[in-house]
Write a protein that holds these residues in place. Structure first.
Motif, PDB file in Angstrom:
ATOM      1  N   UNK A   1     -14.022  -3.490  20.365  1.00 17.52           N
ATOM      2  CA  UNK A   1     -14.898  -2.398  19.969  1.00 17.52           C
ATOM      3  C   UNK A   1     -14.058  -1.216  19.515  1.00 17.52           C
ATOM      4  N   UNK A   2     -14.742  -0.281  18.869  1.00 15.79           N
ATOM      5  CA  UNK A   2     -14.034   0.863  18.305  1.00 15.79           C
ATOM      6  C   UNK A   2     -14.817   2.130  18.650  1.00 15.79           C
ATOM      7  N   UNK A   3     -14.111   3.163  19.110  1.00 14.88           N
ATOM      8  CA  UNK A   3     -14.729   4.460  19.379  1.00 14.88           C
ATOM      9  C   UNK A   3     -14.164   5.440  18.370  1.00 14.88           C
ATOM     10  N   UNK A   4     -14.931   5.680  17.315  1.00 18.35           N
ATOM     11  CA  UNK A   4     -14.435   6.546  16.247  1.00 18.35           C
ATOM     12  C   UNK A   4     -14.282   7.993  16.695  1.00 18.35           C
ATOM     13  N   UNK A   5     -15.088   8.422  17.661  1.00 20.49           N
ATOM     14  CA  UNK A   5     -14.990   9.816  18.123  1.00 20.49           C
ATOM     15  C   UNK A   5     -13.686  10.057  18.883  1.00 20.49           C
ATOM     16  N   UNK A   6     -13.173   9.007  19.539  1.00 15.12           N
ATOM     17  CA  UNK A   6     -11.910   9.126  20.278  1.00 15.12           C
ATOM     18  C   UNK A   6     -10.744   8.515  19.508  1.00 15.12           C
ATOM     19  N   UNK A   7     -11.046   7.958  18.321  1.00 17.00           N
ATOM     20  CA  UNK A   7     -10.011   7.278  17.517  1.00 17.00           C
ATOM     21  C   UNK A   7      -9.289   6.212  18.331  1.00 17.00           C
TER      22      UNK A   7
END
Length: 125
Positions: A71-77
């Motif tokens: 998964x990817x958390x774009x807000x936390x990069x």
């Protein structure tokens, strides 16, 4: 300057769970396809899972399908790998990688331009 740093490795018992994270800097991870690879002693680097830069389509190797989730958390990069039902054969150094803006070749080592230093995961039987 692009930098990838993995964290979350360690020793875990067979059947247990582990969360790996990859903190990226120097670029937004939403602009590149991202992946996890692993390498056990004496073996080649092996594709584990990937997520595309647009749409977030995921790909997984047969050996981990149904057990690991990328998964990817774009807000936390940050890129994550949730590993469940771990087996001793999952023991390896796990690497985070940043690749190209496409999906063709996404399971290949050569697709990726940047790599983290890796984090050791050891699964005891």
């Amino acid at each position: 300057q692009v930098q990838l740093v993995e964290s979350g490795g360690g020793l875990v018992q067979s059947g247990g769970s582990q969360l790996l994270s990859c903190s990226a800097s120097g670029f937004p991870i939403s602009t590149r396809s991202m992946a996890w690879f692993r390498q056990a002693p004496g073996k080649d680097r092996e594709f584990v899972a990937a997520i595309t830069w647009i749409g977030g389509t995921t790909y997984s190797s047969d050996s981990i399908k149904g057990r690991f989730t990328i998964s990817r958390d774009d807000t936390k990069n940050t890129l994550n790998l949730q590993m469940n039902s771990l087996k001793p054969e999952d023991t390896a150094v796990y690497y985070c990688a940043a690749g190209k803006r496409r999906s063709v070749g996404i399971t290949n080592v050569d697709f990726y331009d940047f790599w983290g230093p890796g984090t050791q995961v050891t699964v005891s039987s």
